[in-house]
Design an enzyme around this catalytic site. Structure first.
Site, PDB file in Angstrom:
ATOM      1  N   THR A  42      -9.520 -31.176   5.085  1.00 28.14           N
ATOM      2  CA  THR A  42      -9.305 -32.246   6.067  1.00 28.14           C
ATOM      3  C   THR A  42      -9.656 -33.612   5.474  1.00 28.14           C
ATOM      4  O   THR A  42      -8.839 -34.536   5.473  1.00 28.14           O
ATOM      5  CB  THR A  42     -10.191 -31.985   7.310  1.00 28.14           C
ATOM      6  N   VAL A  43     -10.875 -33.752   4.955  1.00 26.20           N
ATOM      7  CA  VAL A  43     -11.330 -35.072   4.498  1.00 26.20           C
ATOM      8  C   VAL A  43     -10.729 -35.408   3.130  1.00 26.20           C
ATOM      9  O   VAL A  43     -10.238 -36.526   2.910  1.00 26.20           O
ATOM     10  CB  VAL A  43     -12.879 -35.144   4.462  1.00 26.20           C
ATOM     11  N   GLU A  63     -21.898 -42.241   2.955  1.00 23.17           N
ATOM     12  CA  GLU A  63     -21.676 -42.846   4.279  1.00 23.17           C
ATOM     13  C   GLU A  63     -21.037 -41.867   5.273  1.00 23.17           C
ATOM     14  O   GLU A  63     -21.383 -41.860   6.461  1.00 23.17           O
ATOM     15  CB  GLU A  63     -20.780 -44.091   4.124  1.00 23.17           C
ATOM     16  N   GLY A  99     -19.217 -39.715  10.714  1.00 15.25           N
ATOM     17  CA  GLY A  99     -17.858 -39.876  10.165  1.00 15.25           C
ATOM     18  C   GLY A  99     -17.472 -41.295   9.822  1.00 15.25           C
ATOM     19  O   GLY A  99     -17.990 -41.891   8.881  1.00 15.25           O
ATOM     20  N   ILE A 118     -17.995 -44.105  11.339  1.00 14.10           N
ATOM     21  CA  ILE A 118     -18.838 -45.235  11.770  1.00 14.10           C
ATOM     22  C   ILE A 118     -19.721 -45.690  10.613  1.00 14.10           C
ATOM     23  O   ILE A 118     -20.475 -44.890  10.062  1.00 14.10           O
ATOM     24  CB  ILE A 118     -19.769 -44.830  12.953  1.00 14.10           C
ATOM     25  N   GLY A 148      -8.795 -28.313  18.921  1.00 11.17           N
ATOM     26  CA  GLY A 148      -9.163 -28.458  17.504  1.00 11.17           C
ATOM     27  C   GLY A 148     -10.435 -29.260  17.272  1.00 11.17           C
ATOM     28  O   GLY A 148     -10.790 -29.554  16.137  1.00 11.17           O
ATOM     29  N   GLU A 205     -14.803 -25.681  16.136  1.00 11.13           N
ATOM     30  CA  GLU A 205     -14.324 -24.670  15.202  1.00 11.13           C
ATOM     31  C   GLU A 205     -14.341 -23.298  15.861  1.00 11.13           C
ATOM     32  O   GLU A 205     -14.965 -23.111  16.910  1.00 11.13           O
ATOM     33  CB  GLU A 205     -15.216 -24.676  13.973  1.00 11.13           C
ATOM     34  N   LYS A 207     -27.660 -34.584  10.664  1.00 11.01           N
ATOM     35  CA  LYS A 207     -27.345 -36.021  10.645  1.00 11.01           C
ATOM     36  C   LYS A 207     -28.576 -36.841  11.009  1.00 11.01           C
ATOM     37  O   LYS A 207     -28.824 -37.902  10.431  1.00 11.01           O
ATOM     38  CB  LYS A 207     -26.188 -36.304  11.599  1.00 11.01           C
ATOM     39  N   GLY A 209     -12.807 -36.172  11.795  1.00 17.98           N
ATOM     40  CA  GLY A 209     -11.355 -36.235  11.680  1.00 17.98           C
ATOM     41  C   GLY A 209     -10.932 -36.735  10.315  1.00 17.98           C
ATOM     42  O   GLY A 209     -11.704 -37.366   9.594  1.00 17.98           O
TER      43      GLY A 209
END
Ligand code: NAP
Ligand code: HSE
Length: 437
Positions: A16-17, A131, A136, A138, A189, A192, A207, A304
């Site tokens: 994804t990333v 970061e 994500g 932000i 989605g 998971e 986090k 995302g």
């Protein structure tokens, strides 16, 4: 003029990333000479499965051979987006030892091995940027390390998990119960197939460990974080929260009071007027308090493809700019203190208690007596009309030490007139100087 005409990076992971980073770089590549005085190229992409079709990524750059990337002297930046502990940890350490800069989004790794990795970066005069590991898209890590560096940060509160925020929003706004909201999050989605890490608060805990370490300049690891997830939250709790003027959120709360730290993740009722109460659906937000800046809130998409890749790209460009200016490792580990963690039992919070009790004379006095005898002061009480001889007693306490509440709850379990302690949920109260809550 920069030192390099071309800067080459390798991606570890094209999911994804990783796919998002590759895509953004293709879109922005023509602007790179203006942004960083060099061309920026992803020359290799490490994956597990070479046969999987990957949209937009040319087959020639794909490899499943880490050694070929590590030994390539032309590759100066490693972008680790595989996730998990191993082989990610080993790859990052080897890359740093080989003098390559590293960008990662790996919160699992940073929350547990942050010190080791930052020390390896420092030892080898390399950048290690992360970061995307928190919230994500932000920007929060670099703002804390740079823009807010003149502050003493005393509080960081965050909605740092989008899946649980989506679930709680559906429960609050559409009256869904937990299972229904989770199913909807999975269908869309957000969640998971195995949602454990999100709904049990583990993802948010990682986090918060990273955020607290940076905010308080003192290393906090995942194991230091007091964690409770949202699996036991019911539609009824949400309804009561509304009745009392609160909204229920899964909150990460990190506080430094008098140089003692407290870091936790738990469902919390916060006033519906608080800015965090209006952060809905899968959005994330981080609310900080510094002695100079006062309150500040950062909000946006916490996950995302493109939002997360946006943060990775920012790191990549920052590393490239550092390289061009010969100042790598400019902002390394900022944990220059060794603050103790406050003992978990001593943390002070207000609590919402929902008790299922027999409708008998003396029940209210019995409950109040146990709470009072254990130093748990009552702030509000509601008793609902009885049905079939059973009623619901809802208590909101004043700020109490967790260990005192625990003692009272143990006694409740022995009392036959109390059928069930159905909910115990923290209630937000304004941070005050010299106080943890
Ligand atoms: P993902 O979609 O599961 O992709 C992982 C990629 O890494 C895949 O391409 C996979 O290869 C590759 N990979 C995994 N193990 C490997 C190994 N041993 N050797 C070689 N390649 C390997 O993961 P993601 O969602 O992009 O997440 C990447 C990182 O970003 C994680 O640390 C995650 O916590 C973090 N993050 C993600 C989000 C998000 O919204 N997804 C948000 C913030 C942070 P194959 O394709 O061949 O299987
Ligand atoms: N699973 C996370 C969330 C996204 O729901 O916020 C990745 O950090």
């Amino acid at each position: 003029m920069g030192r390099f005409k071309k800067i080459r990076a390798a991606l570890l992971g094209a999911g994804t990333v990783g796919g998002g980073v590759y895509k953004i770089l293709q879109m922005r590549r023509a602007e790179m000479p203006a942004k960083i005085q060099a061309d920026l190229e992803i020359s290799k992409v490490l994956v597990r499965n070479l046969n999987k079709k990957r949209e937009g990524i040319s087959q020639e750059v794909l490899t499943d051979d880490w050694e070929s990337i590590l030994k390539d002297p032309e590759i100066q930046i490693i972008i680790e987006l595989m996730g998990g502990m191993e082989p990610a940890r080993t790859c990052i350490l080897q890359a740093l030892e080989a003098g390559k800069h590293v960008v990662t989004a790996n919160k699992d790794l940073m929350a547990e091995y942050g010190r080791e990795l930052m020390e390896a970066a420092e030892r080898n005069h390399c950048d290690l940027q992360f970061e995307a590991a928190v919230a994500g898209g932000i920007p929060i890590i670099r703002p804390l390390k740079e823009c807010l560096a003149g502050n003493q940060i005393t509080e960081v509160m965050g909605i740092v998990n989008g899946t649980t925020n989506y679930i709680l929003t559906r429960m609050t706004e559409d009256g869904m119960d937990f299972d229904e909201a989770l199913k909807k999050a999975q269908d869309l989605g957000f969640a998971e197939a195995d949602p454990t890490s999100d709904i049990e608060g583990l993802d948010a805990g990682r986090k918060m460990a990273i955020l607290a370490s940076i905010a308080f300049h003192s290393r906090v690891t995942f194991h230091d974080v007091d964690i409770k997830g949202i699996t036991k939250i019911t539609a009824k709790d949400i309804q009561y929260a509304k009745e009392f003027g609160y909204t229920l959120k899964l909150l990460g709360v990190a506080r430094n009071v008098d140089e003692e730290m407290e870091v936790g993740v738990f469902p919390m009722m916060i006033p519906s007027t608080h800015p965090l109460a209006n952060v809905k659906d899968a959005f994330n937000a981080v609310f900080i308090h510094g002695d100079a800046v006062d309150d500040a809130m950062f909000q946006g998409k916490g996950a995302g493809e493109l939002p997360t890749a946006s943060a990775v790209m920012g790191d990549l460009i920052a590393v490239a700019r550092n390289m061009q200016n010969g100042c790598c490792g400019r902002i390394g580990c900022s944990c220059y203190k060794e603050l103790p963690m406050k003992a978990s039992g001593e943390s002070r919070h207000r609590y919402f208690l929902r008790l299922i009790v027999e409708d008998r004379t003396g029940i209210l006095a019995g409950v109040a007596g146990v709470l009072g005898n254990n130093n748990v002061s009552i702030n509000q009480v509601i008793q609902k009309p009885a049905v079939d001889g059973v009623t619901e007693l809802v208590v909101i306490t004043d700020k109490v030490e967790k260990r005192h509440l625990k003692d009272a709850l143990m006694i409740f379990e022995q009392m036959s007139m109390i059928r069930e302690v159905a909910s115990v949920i923290r209630v937000y109260s304004q941070r005050q100087e010299n106080d943890f809550v």
